[in-house]
Write an enzyme that holds these catalytic residues in place. Structure first.
Site, short mmCIF file in Angstrom:
data_model
loop_
_atom_site.label_atom_id
_atom_site.label_comp_id
_atom_site.label_asym_id
_atom_site.label_seq_id
_atom_site.Cartn_x
_atom_site.Cartn_y
_atom_site.Cartn_z
N HIS A 105 -3.34 -4.37 3.02
CA HIS A 105 -2.76 -5.60 2.49
C HIS A 105 -3.86 -6.37 1.75
O HIS A 105 -4.98 -6.48 2.25
CB HIS A 105 -2.17 -6.46 3.61
N SER A 163 -3.05 3.27 -7.76
CA SER A 163 -4.52 3.35 -7.76
C SER A 163 -5.06 3.69 -6.37
O SER A 163 -5.96 4.51 -6.23
CB SER A 163 -5.14 2.05 -8.29
N ASN A 164 -4.48 3.08 -5.34
CA ASN A 164 -4.92 3.42 -3.98
C ASN A 164 -4.55 4.85 -3.61
O ASN A 164 -5.34 5.57 -2.99
CB ASN A 164 -4.32 2.45 -2.95
N GLU A 204 -10.70 -2.25 -1.87
CA GLU A 204 -9.77 -1.16 -1.50
C GLU A 204 -10.41 0.20 -1.75
O GLU A 204 -10.36 1.08 -0.88
CB GLU A 204 -8.46 -1.31 -2.30
N LEU A 228 6.48 -0.96 -1.22
CA LEU A 228 7.07 -2.29 -1.14
C LEU A 228 8.34 -2.37 -0.30
O LEU A 228 8.90 -3.45 -0.14
CB LEU A 228 7.36 -2.81 -2.56
#
Length: 197
Positions: free
Chosen positions: A112, A20-21, A182, A93
């Protein structure tokens, strides 16, 4: 117009999951007025939804294993092939190898889903963070955008945004609030900090 496009900063987005980001960043920088474009999406999971999202938006994707990413010649070669100026982590990750941090010093950023230094470090990502925030009875949380260093979530902080955590909030409620922050801030802070406009 073509000359301006050629001067755009070239961004590689590293992501491991839903994307999504990454999707928001790609869409934001498709607007030429922002002075940059996402030219590559690097992912370590062949089944991650981010791959299809990037492809649909016309961004080249590269699936790389942990070993590939830690192979200096291979990893830097891929980024140099795409003339990458800036590396943006968006739900990535894996630990970033030191040679990559050194090559892109102060040009590699991460977001984050907490107010660092709270709820940072290995294993603290996504739902794990939101669960910990709720279980601790926090009254606020937020996002932290920071430069990437050799240690998880310890790089110099660029920007933080806060949101309230209500007593009735579930981890899913907190996640929705974080996603809103975000979407609101990440691309703009990258532009303001790294694009130089």
């Amino acid at each position: 117009m073509t000359m301006v496009r050629d001067m755009n900063k070239r961004i590689a987005v590293f992501a491991s999951g839903n994307g999504s980001n990454a999707e928001n960043l790609i869409k934001y920088f498709k607007e030429s007025s922002h002075g940059a474009e996402v030219v590559l999406a690097v992912c370590n999971r062949p089944d991650a939804p981010v791959i299809e999202k990037a492809k649909r938006l016309g961004v080249e994707t590269c699936i790389m294993t942990r070993a590939d990413i830690n192979d200096r010649d291979l990893m830097l070669g891929v980024l140099e092939q795409h003339s990458v100026d800036i590396v943006v982590l968006a739900g990535f990750l894996l630990m970033v190898p030191p040679f990559l941090i050194e090559r892109y010093r102060d040009r590699i950023v991460n977001i984050h889903p907490s107010l660092l230094p709270k709820y940072g470090g290995k294993g603290m990502y996504g739902a794990n963070v939101h669960k910990a925030v709720v279980e601790a009875g926090e009254t606020e949380t937020g996002i932290t955008i920071h430069f990437v260093s050799e240690n998880y979530d310890e790089g110099r902080i660029i920007f933080q945004a806060r949101t309230a955590v209500d007593p009735s909030d579930t981890p899913a409620d907190v996640e929705r609030k974080i996603h809103q922050l975000e979407r609101q801030h990440y691309a703009q802070i990258i532009r303001d900090t790294l694009i130089g406009l």
